[in-house]
Every structure is written in structure tokens, then in C-alpha cells.
Design an enzyme around this catalytic site. Structure first.
Site, short mmCIF file in Angstrom:
data_model
loop_
_atom_site.label_atom_id
_atom_site.label_comp_id
_atom_site.label_asym_id
_atom_site.label_seq_id
_atom_site.Cartn_x
_atom_site.Cartn_y
_atom_site.Cartn_z
N GLY A 259 0.75 -1.25 0.00
CA GLY A 259 0.00 0.00 0.00
C GLY A 259 0.78 1.29 0.00
CD GLU B 230 0.23 -9.18 1.59
OE1 GLU B 230 -0.68 -8.39 1.22
OE2 GLU B 230 0.00 -10.24 2.18
N PRO B 231 4.33 -5.20 -0.90
CG PRO B 231 6.53 -4.43 -1.09
CD PRO B 231 5.69 -5.46 -0.39
N GLY B 232 3.35 -3.72 -4.00
CA GLY B 232 3.25 -3.94 -5.44
C GLY B 232 3.65 -2.67 -6.16
NE ARG B 233 -0.43 2.30 -6.05
CZ ARG B 233 -1.58 2.31 -6.73
NH1 ARG B 233 -1.63 2.83 -7.93
NH2 ARG B 233 -2.67 1.81 -6.18
CB CYS C 287 -16.56 3.66 -29.58
SG CYS C 287 -15.66 3.27 -31.07
CD GLU C 288 -16.77 2.79 -22.89
OE1 GLU C 288 -16.77 3.41 -21.81
OE2 GLU C 288 -16.80 1.56 -22.98
N1 LLP Z 1 -1.79 -6.87 -0.53
C1 LLP Z 1 -3.12 -6.92 -0.72
C2 LLP Z 1 -3.91 -7.85 0.09
C3 LLP Z 1 -3.73 -6.08 -1.67
O1 LLP Z 1 -5.04 -6.13 -1.83
C4 LLP Z 1 -2.93 -5.19 -2.44
C5 LLP Z 1 -3.54 -4.32 -3.44
C6 LLP Z 1 -1.54 -5.19 -2.22
C7 LLP Z 1 -1.00 -6.04 -1.25
C8 LLP Z 1 -0.60 -4.32 -2.98
O2 LLP Z 1 -0.85 -2.96 -2.78
P1 LLP Z 1 0.16 -1.87 -3.38
O3 LLP Z 1 1.47 -2.00 -2.64
O4 LLP Z 1 0.35 -2.17 -4.82
O5 LLP Z 1 -0.51 -0.59 -3.15
N2 LLP Z 1 -5.83 -1.24 -9.36
C9 LLP Z 1 -5.62 -0.22 -8.36
C10 LLP Z 1 -4.89 -0.75 -7.13
C11 LLP Z 1 -5.59 -1.92 -6.48
C12 LLP Z 1 -4.86 -2.44 -5.28
C13 LLP Z 1 -5.47 -3.70 -4.79
N3 LLP Z 1 -4.79 -4.33 -3.72
C14 LLP Z 1 -4.87 0.94 -8.99
O6 LLP Z 1 -4.59 0.90 -10.18
O7 LLP Z 1 -4.60 1.93 -8.32
#
Ligand code: LLP
Length: 425
Positions: free
Chosen positions: A239, A275-278, A346-347
Site C-alpha cells: 500500500g 506485500e508491496p506492489g505499486r 468508442c467511449e
Molecule cells: N496486498 C493486498 C492484500 C492487496 O489487496 C494489495 C492491493 C496489495 C497487497 C498491494 O498494494 P500496493 O502495494 O500495490 O498498493 N488497481 C488499483 C490498485 C488496487 C490495489 C489492490 N490491492 C490501482 O490501479 O490503483
């Protein structure tokens, strides 16, 4: 920091001019920087170095095999939320003992797959899910390691569609009921409680909501230990947000986040998972697109690109801002033109930006959407039968296509026409 910089007036990914990739691959395409991905992963790894820890990359943010392999080889674990993501992590060579399985609606089939293939832990989100997992584990004659995801009722102060830690959200069990749910876990066969899990939302730009949530988790850890549960791991979720624009104040850094984690939970002696993604993949990717037309409207100018909402849905879905920059560096203090930047779908929702000031563009010019490495390619669709666009990985002066563009024939061949419709239309 990322590795997409102008050199000699041309935007590069590490040592490769993006124009050179465009010339070979065609537009639109995603391009990722390996150095940026690794740098971001290592920032988290170092930020938690004072505690036993595992950084589990949130596969949902970018699930390409090459990216998972790169991060897995650097030592990352993976956070998966579906059988498909589990299969991707395993196919990339990540062992089950480095994979955590999150998600509010795991099916019995997904549980079985992960139990048979090996899993570090399930983050269980409800009592019905817990009972199902117990039954599946017993039927396989194995024990499922679990953490219960608690919902701390904390306002993450982010976009409503990606906030997950308030009581009205579907995620986790209310923290006030945690004790009874852990008692249930201890009473069910086939389960072994290993920890607590929490995740309050995505794109957080302030540490305080995290701090509040982690403080509650720390108090719960002590309560549950007193009740006899062996809480030895804390999964603190993902997050942490990224700067989507260079003009705004930058969000806290992984180092600040790590120091806060140490302050809030360090004394408990738990192994920490995050659990970082972004933050790992977001600024490690750009989307490169070509200007098709510059169209004069009544009161505005439309920049019509060959990329569309099906390729990058974040602006349509969350009103998200992505910086758009030309591949050819504009002269310093050059004039600006104001555009509504749109795609061919087309939106009206197929709008990337309204009233955006950019260096004047002409058909054939190439532009890059910055910060597109997370929740870009993974959220793409083939709407309007627009093929999923290629992904490219750059490492130094090397680059490779890590997902190719399918042909129309391949897309059409996935459909099956029933025999009773034989004959031409
Ligand atoms: N762990 C869990 C349980 C999650 O649900 C998520 C993201 C993450 C980790 C990773 O979060 P991050 O570090 O990436 O913020 N599609 C949306 C974001 C959806 C996030 C969903 N869960 C966007 O494009 O902003």
C-alpha cells in the site's frame, strides 16, 4: 527514482532509447526497467533489515513471468490472490514457501492447488473460508499454515475504490472479533495459526494510517499470545504510495516506512512480511504510444493516441493522473499546448487527461505515460478487439520482448463457432 531519463534529447529506459524499441516493436507498448524494479525491491529489503522479514511482491500489480523471475531471483517472495497468480509465481521459479495467498474469495480448488504445490501461508478473510480451508487440508492429509486478515477499521485516506481497511469494506474480519475467530482456528483440524495479516489500502501517501493499523495489530498480537496462540509472523500488507507527478510532495520512502514498522511491531520479535506492489513496479514502467491525430474541437484540442483505456484503465477507472512526456525532449522553456488526451475507443471515458499542458505534438510523435508499471498491463483488456500490447524489459543496454503482441488471427481463433452455425454469414 527511476531509470527513465532523457539522454541526448531522447527518453531512454536505462541505456536504451525508447524510440529504438518503438521502431522494432511498434506502438503502443509497455516498457519496464530491471534496475528500477530491483532498486525498489532492495529499498524495502534494506528498510526491514533490522527484523527477520520477507518482502512479498504483490503479483497483482505486474504479473509478467520475466518480472516475477527477476524479483524472485533477487530474493523476493510473492503475494498472490488467485490460482492463476499462484501458477504464475511457481512457473517463474518461486518456491511455495515464499508465496502467501491473499484474497477474500479463495475457492476450494485454489486452496487445493496451493496446498499441493506448497504455500507459506494463507491469509484467511472469513470464518466460512476458514472452515473450507480446514476441510480441504484434512481431505489432503496436510496442515494449512494460516494468518487471519483483520480489518482494523482505519481510514487509509486514499481513493475509495482502493481503500480496504474500513469496517464497511469487504476485507478481513473485524479486529474486535479476532479473539473468537482465532479460537475457532485453533479448534479446527488441518489448520496451523502462524500469524496475523492486515492490509488497509493502496496508494497511501501518509504513514499515519499504517501506524494506527500496526499499533492495533501489535496489541492484538499480545492478546492472542496470552490466549495461547503462537503468533510468530505479521503480514503487514502493501500500500505504500508512489509519486505520480513530479510537482506533488513525495510520499514517504520505504526507509521511513521500515523505521515506523520497527517502532510499532519490532519489540514483538515476529517475522515481518510486507506485500508491496505499486512501489516496486509502478515507476519501473512506462507506456509508449504514438499520436495518431491532433483534432481541433470547438473549444479544445484533442490529442488522439494509439493507446486507449483498454491498455491503461487507471485514468478512466480512478481518475488517476499519469504524467505524459514526449520521447523527444522539448527545448527548455518551450511553448506548451493544452490538450485533452484521448484514445481511439468508442467511449468518452476513454480519456487519459483533460486540459493537459504538453509540448506541442504532431501526428507520428511518440509519448510516454510515466508510472505505468503497476496496474497497467495487468488490468488491460481486448475491448474493441484491440490486442493486448507488448511488454518489454530493459536491463542496461539489453532489451527483450517479454510478452508479444498477438495477431488478430490468434485472438479470433480463441472463439469457437458451434456446428449448428456452419456456413458463411
Ligand atoms: N496486498 C493486498 C492484500 C492487496 O489487496 C494489495 C492491493 C496489495 C497487497 C498491494 O498494494 P500496493 O502495494 O500495490 O498498493 N488497481 C488499483 C490498485 C488496487 C490495489 C489492490 N490491492 C490501482 O490501479 O490503483
Amino acid at each position: 527514482m527511476d531509470h527513465f531519463l532523457y539522454r541526448d534529447g531522447r527518453l531512454h529506459a536505462e541505456d536504451v532509447p525508447l524510440e529504438a524499441i518503438a521502431a522494432e516493436v511498434g506502438t503502443p507498448f509497455y516498457c519496464y526497467s530491471a534496475a528500477t524494479l530491483l532498486r525498489h525491491y532492495r529499498l524495502f529489503d534494506e528498510a526491514l533489515s533490522g527484523m527477520p522479514h520477507l518482502v512479498c511482491f504483490a503479483v497483482k500489480s505486474n504479473s509478467n513471468q520475466a518480472i516475477l523471475r527477476l524479483l524472485g531471483q533477487a530474493g523476493a517472495g510473492m503475494d498472490v490472490v488467485s490460482g492463476g497468480e499462484y501458477a504464475r509465481a511457481r512457473a517463474a521459479g518461486v518456491s511455495g514457501d515464499r508465496i502467501v495467498f491473499s484474497g477474500v474469495g479463495k475457492t476450494r480448488g485454489e486452496m487445493r492447488t496451493a496446498l499441493e504445490g506448497g504455500i507459506r501461508q494463507f491469509n484467511v478473510e472469513s470464518e466460512p473460508e476458514m472452515r473450507a480451508l480446514s476441510e480441504v487440508a484434512v481431505s489432503l492429509g496436510v496442515t494449512a499454515p494460516i494468518a487471519v486478515r483483520v480489518n482494523p477499521d482505519v481510514d487509509a485516506k486514499t481513493h475509495a475504490k482502493i481503500a480496504t481497511g474500513k469496517s464497511e469494506n469487504k476485507f478481513g474480519i473485524p479486529i474486535s472479533r479476532a479473539k473468537e475467530v482465532y479460537a475457532l482456528a485453533a479448534s479446527l483440524p488441518g489448520l496451523e495459526v502462524v500469524g496475523i495479516d492486515v492490509h488497509i489500502g493502496s496508494q497511501l501517501t501518509d504513514l499515519e494510517p499504517f501506524r494506527l493499523a500496526y499499533r492495533k495489530v501489535a496489541a492484538l498480537t499480545e492478546e492472542l499470545r496470552a490466549a495461547g496462540h503462537d503468533i510468530r509472523r505479521l503480514d503487514l500488507g502493501g500500500g505504500l504510495g508512489i509519486p505520480y507527478t513530479r510537482s506533488n510532495a513525495a510520499p514517504p520512502l520505504p526507509l521511513d516506512y521500515g523505521a515506523m514498522v520497527q517502532e510499532e511491531v519490532g519489540h514483538l520479535g515476529c517475522e515481518v512480511e510486507i506485500e508491496p506492489g505499486r512501489l516496486i513496479s509502478g515507476n519501473a514502467g512506462v507506456l509508449v504510444s504514438e499520436v495518431i491525430y491532433v483534432k481541433e474541437g470547438e473549444d479544445r484540442t484533442f490529442l488522439i493516441l494509439d493507446a486507449a483505456m483498454n491498455d491503461l484503465v487507471r485514468p478512466s477507472m480512478y481518475d488517476a493522473h499519469h504524467d505524459i512526456v514526449p520521447l523527444a525532449e522539448p527545448a527548455p522553456a518551450s511553448e506548451q499546448a493544452r490538450y485533452d488526451v484521448v484514445g481511439p475507443v468508442c467511449e468518452t471515458g476513454d480519456t487519459f487527461a483533460r486540459g493537459r499542458d504538453l509540448a506541442p505534438c504532431a501526428p507520428g510523435d511518440l509519448v510516454a505515460f510515466r508510472s505505468a508499471g503497476a496496474y497497467g498491463a495487468v488490468m488491460a483488456s481486448e475491448y474493441n478487439t484491440r490486442p493486448l500490447i507488448p511488454e518489454v524489459l530493459v536491463q542496461g543496454s539489453d532489451w527483450a520482448v517479454i510478452r508479444r503482441r498477438p495477431s488478430f488471427e490468434e485472438i479470433i481463433a480463441r472463439d469457437a463457432v458451434p456446428a449448428w452455425l456452419d456456413g458463411d454469414a
